[in-house]
Design an enzyme around this catalytic site. Structure first.
Site, PDB file in Angstrom:
ATOM      1  N   TRP A 306      40.571 107.682  53.441  1.00 16.47           N
ATOM      2  CA  TRP A 306      39.926 106.742  53.910  1.00 16.47           C
ATOM      3  C   TRP A 306      38.869 107.147  54.925  1.00 16.47           C
ATOM      4  O   TRP A 306      38.101 106.682  55.288  1.00 16.47           O
ATOM      5  CB  TRP A 306      40.619 105.685  54.807  1.00 16.47           C
ATOM      6  CG  TRP A 306      41.397 106.394  56.003  1.00 16.47           C
ATOM      7  CD1 TRP A 306      42.005 107.645  56.164  1.00 16.47           C
ATOM      8  CD2 TRP A 306      41.376 105.743  57.377  1.00 16.47           C
ATOM      9  NE1 TRP A 306      42.348 107.828  57.581  1.00 16.47           N
ATOM     10  CE2 TRP A 306      42.157 106.681  58.277  1.00 16.47           C
ATOM     11  CE3 TRP A 306      41.062 104.521  57.910  1.00 16.47           C
ATOM     12  CZ2 TRP A 306      42.136 106.387  59.593  1.00 16.47           C
ATOM     13  CZ3 TRP A 306      41.091 104.373  59.130  1.00 16.47           C
ATOM     14  CH2 TRP A 306      41.935 105.310  60.224  1.00 16.47           C
ATOM     15  N   GLU A 431      49.769 107.669  61.939  1.00 13.12           N
ATOM     16  CA  GLU A 431      50.828 108.338  60.923  1.00 13.12           C
ATOM     17  C   GLU A 431      52.317 108.676  61.700  1.00 13.12           C
ATOM     18  O   GLU A 431      53.056 109.397  61.122  1.00 13.12           O
ATOM     19  CB  GLU A 431      50.384 109.496  60.130  1.00 13.12           C
ATOM     20  CG  GLU A 431      49.340 108.812  59.222  1.00 13.12           C
ATOM     21  CD  GLU A 431      48.694 110.082  58.448  1.00 13.12           C
ATOM     22  OE1 GLU A 431      48.970 111.368  58.478  1.00 13.12           O
ATOM     23  OE2 GLU A 431      47.838 109.742  57.556  1.00 13.12           O
ATOM     24  N   LYS A 528      49.716 109.399  66.592  1.00 15.16           N
ATOM     25  CA  LYS A 528      49.042 110.521  66.529  1.00 15.16           C
ATOM     26  C   LYS A 528      47.744 110.322  66.627  1.00 15.16           C
ATOM     27  O   LYS A 528      47.022 111.512  66.991  1.00 15.16           O
ATOM     28  CB  LYS A 528      49.290 110.854  64.873  1.00 15.16           C
ATOM     29  CG  LYS A 528      48.701 112.140  64.075  1.00 15.16           C
ATOM     30  CD  LYS A 528      49.050 112.211  62.724  1.00 15.16           C
ATOM     31  CE  LYS A 528      48.211 113.571  62.239  1.00 15.16           C
ATOM     32  NZ  LYS A 528      48.304 113.441  60.742  1.00 15.16           N
TER      33      LYS A 528
END
Length: 659
Positions: A306, A431, A528
C-alpha cells in the site's frame, strides 16, 4: 556542506559508509533496471545487485499447519547480475589493494561518477574511473564509460569486464524483512529463465577483454552498454546519445519536481536525494509498480504494498502525473487477481493483495497481511486523488471497475448492527495490533471508498441500485469515540489493553518485531506506526480532537516502521506543533542518508521518501486541494526560512513559495 544549489551526493554526506549502505544510496535505476553501486573488485561485505522490476521467482510456501485460503507461493525479485565487477592486472599482478575510493552522485543529471586507486604488490598505482547511469531514455540499458590511467608507472594493464551472475549468499542475521533473492537462472543463448515462475528476459552485453601497454598518465576509455529486454528487442544506441538524453530528462524532472529549502542545507540535500530515488524506481509500463525498497536492494523481496498509493502516489500525482497513471494502471492490470482472491475467501468484489509482485497474495502471515484489507480503500483513495488533481475523468471511468469492485467487497465484508455499519477482524496500518473490530482508519477509508463508488456510479449513470446501498453503508459507517477519554479509539479493544512497558524495554530491543512474539505485542497498547493519526492526516475535520488523539497515540508509538514519523510530522504541522513537526520531518528527510533505521543496506525506504515530500508539501506548506484550486498556508518551523516548489494541477504547472 552542500549549498541549496547543489545536487551532488558524496561519501562525506552519508552517516554510515559501510559497503552495503554505499551500494544502496548510490544505486542507479530507471523504473525497469536497478543497479547497486558495488565495488569494481568486490570485497567480503559487498552485496552487488542488478534488479529488473516485476521480474521474480516463485516457490511454494511451506506451512507447518496450513489452512484454507492461505497464500500459496512466495514471489521474490531476483538479483540477476553484478554489472560493476572487473578483473584487473598490472604487469601480471592481480593481487591489487584498494587505496582510495570516491563516489559522486550527480543527481542533477542522473549520473554516477566513481574513482578508485588500485595498487599492485610492487607499488604500481592504477586509477580506475567509471561514469554510469541507468538510462531513462531507453530503459533496457545500463550504460558505463570506463577510464584507466597508470599513475606512477608505464606497463601492461589487462582488463576483463563482463557481467557475473549473482550467487546465493545467506545472511546470518535474523530479519524477516529480508530474503535471499538469488536463483540459478536457466540460460539458452541470450535468454534467461527462472526455473519455477518461468519468466524470461533477453540480454545484449558489451564486454571488455584487452591487454595493452600504457604509459604513465595515459588515459584509455571504454564504453559499455548492458541491455536487458523482456521482448528481445534492442536498439542501436551510443553512450553519448544516451547520456545527452539522460541529462535532458533529468532537467525536465527537476523543473517539475524540485523543492528548494532555504535555511537548512542538510535537509535540502536529503529531500533532493529522496526525490531522485523516487523518480528512479517507479515502474512505467502499467505491469510493474514501486517496490518497498525501490530497485536498490533485496529488502521485502521486491514486493509492492500500500506504500505506493498512500505514500508515493501523492508526489507523482502532483508532479509526474504520467508516472502516477502508470502506477495506478498496475492495479487495473492485477484486478483479475484481486477478484479471484475475494472469491477464494468467500466475498464479493475484489480484494487486492497486501504484498505481491504479479497480483497474487504472497504474505504467509495473514494477520499482518491479508487482514490489512484497508489496501482496497487505499487504492480507491489514490484513484480519487488522481482525478481531483488532474481532472482526468476519462481515465477514472476507464478504471471504474476497481472502485466498484472494492465497494462491493466492503458491502459484503462489513455488516449492519445497532451501532451502524461495522467492519470486523481486520488489521489497520499499525501492525502491532492485529485482527480487531472497527479499526478507525479502515472504517474511515472504507467509508470514503463507498462514497466515491456511489458518486462515480451516479456520474456514469450505472449501478443505480448498488450505488444507493454503497451510499447508505458509507453514511452508516461506525466510527468510534470514547467520551470518557475524549479520544478516537484505534479499534474496539485498543483502549482497554495494558500499555506497553516502554520504561523497561531496552533500546536494543527495538524494533519490537525482532525481539518479541506477536502474542506479546498484540496484547498491549503499543503502535508500530501511525494509524488513527494517518486517518487524521487525510481527513482533517476537528483540529482540537486531532490534537488530543496526537497526544494520546504518539507516546505509544515506537516508530519501528519507516512509514510512521513522517505522518506524525504532517499532523504536527496541521495542529501547530511546529517544533515537533520539524523533528519528525528531519528524521524522515535524512533517514537513509544517516541510516536512522539501521538497515539502509537492504535498500532505500521508498515510502518514507515519499513521506518526506508529504512532510514538506502537506505539512509545512499546508497544501489542500479544494474543488478547482490548490490552497497553501505557512506552517514552516523556525529552522526553515522559505520553501519553493512546483505542482502540476489540471495539466498546468504552478510554482509556490512559502515564507
Amino acid at each position: 556542506m552542500v549549498t541549496i544549489n547543489e545536487y551532488t551526493l558524496t561519501l562525506a554526506d552519508i552517516g554510515n559508509d559501510a559497503l552495503q549502505n554505499i551500494e544502496t544510496l548510490f544505486a542507479q535505476a530507471n523504473g525497469a533496471i536497478g543497479v547497486r553501486a558495488s565495488l569494481p573488485i568486490p570485497e567480503k561485505d559487498s552485496k552487488p545487485g542488478t534488479f529488473l522490476n516485476a521480474f521474480y521467482e516463485s516457490h511454494d510456501i511451506v506451512y507447518g499447519e496450513n489452512a484454507y485460503g492461505y497464500a500459496k507461493k512466495h514471489q521474490t525479485m531476483v538479483n540477476l547480475f553484478d554489472f560493476k565487477c572487473i578483473q584487473l592486472m598490472i604487469d601480471g599482478d592481480s593481487e591489487l589493494t584498494l587505496k582510495k575510493k570516491e563516489l559522486s552522485l550527480d543527481m542533477k543529471n542522473g549520473l554516477l561518477n566513481e574513482s578508485y586507486l588500485y595498487e599492485s604488490q610492487s607499488g604500481k598505482i592504477l586509477e580506475y574511473q567509471v561514469e554510469s547511469f541507468a538510462s531513462h531514455f531507453d530503459r533496457r540499458v545500463y550504460a558505463q564509460r570506463i577510464s584507466l590511467k597508470p599513475v606512477n608507472f608505464s606497463g601492461v594493464v589487462k582488463i576483463n569486464k563482463e557481467p557475473q551472475a549473482i550467487r546465493s549468499v545467506k545472511d546470518s542475521i535474523f530479519d524477516p524483512r529480508v530474503k535471499d533473492a538469488s536463483v540459478q537462472l536457466h540460460q539458452s543463448g541470450n535468454k534467461y529463465t527462472t526455473p519455477n515462475s518461468k519468466r524470461s528476459f533477453y540480454v545484449k552485453f558489451d564486454s571488455i577483454a584487452t591487454e595493452q601497454f600504457m604509459n604513465a598518465g595515459e588515459v584509455v576509455m571504454y564504453d559499455q552498454l548492458y541491455q536487458i529486454s523482456i521482448e528481445n528487442e534492442f536498439y542501436d544506441n551510443t553512450y553519448e546519445l544516451l547520456k545527452m538524453k539522460q541529462i535532458e530528462i533529468f532537467e525536465k524532472f527537476w523543473q517539475s519536481s524540485d523543492i528548494v529549502i532555504e535555511g537548512d542545507t542538510i535537509l535540502q540535500k536529503g529531500v533532493r536525494f529522496n526525490l531522485y530515488h523516487l523518480f528512479n524506481s517507479a515502474g512505467r509500463d502499467g505491469c510493474s509498480n514501486f517496490s518497498a525498497k525501490g530497485l536498490t536492494g533485496e529488502g521485502y523481496e521486491g514486493h509492492y504494498f500500500w506504500d505506493t498509493e498512500m505514500y508515493l502516489l501523492p508526489f507523482f500525482i502532483y508532479t509526474q502525473p504520467d508516472i502516477a497513471k502508470s502506477l495506478l494502471s498496475y492495479r487495473e492490470y492485477t484486478l483479475p487477481n484481486a477478484q479471484a482472491r475475494a472469491k477464494e475467501l468467500g466475498f464479493k468484489g475484489a480484494l487486492f493483495a497486501w504484498r505481491t509482485i504479479n497480483g497474487d497474495e504472497t504474505s504467509a502471515y495473514y494477520p499482518a497481511g491479508t487482514a490489512q484489507i484497508h489496501i482496497n480503500a487505499d487504492i480507491a483513495y489514490a484513484f480519487q486523488l488522481f482525478e481531483r488533481v488532474t481532472g482526468e475523468e476519462e481515465f477514472i471511468e476507464q478504471n471504474c471497475e476497481i472502485i466498484f469492485e472494492t465497494a462491493r467487497f466492503w458491502l459484503d465484508y462489513g455488516f449492519y448492527s445497532q451501532r451502524g455499519f461495522e467492519i470486523h477482524e481486520v488489521t489497520g496500518p499499525d501492525e502491532y495490533t492485529a485482527l480487531v473490530n472497527n479499526n478507525y482508519y479502515t472504517n474511515k477509508m472504507a467509508q470514503n471508498n463507498l462514497y466515491y463508488a456511489a458518486e462515480l456510479a451516479r456520474r456514469m449513470e450505472v449501478n443505480k441500485e448498488e450505488s444507493e446501498k454503497w451510499q447508505a453503508a458509507g453514511k452508516a459507517m461506525f466510527l468510534g469515540f470514547d467520551s470518557d477519554l475524549q479520544v478516537t479509539p484505534q479499534d474496539d479493544s485498543f483502549l482497554i489493553k495494558e500499555p506497553w512497558d516502554f520504561k523497561n524495554t531496552p533500546k536494543e530491543n527495538f524494533p519490537l518485531l525482532l525481539h518479541y512474539h506477536p502474542m506479546k505485542i498484540y496484547k498491549h497498547q503499543v503502535l508500530k506506526q501511525a494509524d488513527t493519526i494517518l486517518a487524521h492526516m487525510l481527513y482533517s475535520e476537528n483540529e482540537e480532537q486531532i490534537g488530543r488523539d496526537f497526544d494520546f497515540y504518539e507516546p505509544l508509538t515506537t516508530h519501528d516502521s519507516s512509514l510512521s514519523k513522517t505522518i506524525y510530522g504532517v499532523v504536527a504541522s496541521k495542529i501547530g506543533r511546529h517544533e515537533q513537526a520539524y523533528h519528525f520531518f528531519r528524521e524522515s528527510a535524512t533517514m537513509d542518508l544517516e541510516d536512522l533505521q539501521g538497515n539502509a543496506a537492504h535498500g532505500i525506504h521508498a515510502a518514507n521518501m515519499g513521506g518526506s515530500w508529504l512532510g514538506l508539501i502537506y505539512g509545512f506548506a499546508g497544501l489542500r486541494c479544494e474543488k478547482d484550486k490548490l490552497i497553501t498556508s505557512n506552517q514552516l518551523p523556525k529552522e526553515i526560512k522559505s520553501l519553493k516548489f512546483t505542482l502540476t494541477f489540471r495539466g498546468k504547472q504552478q510554482t509556490f513559495k512559502i515564507g
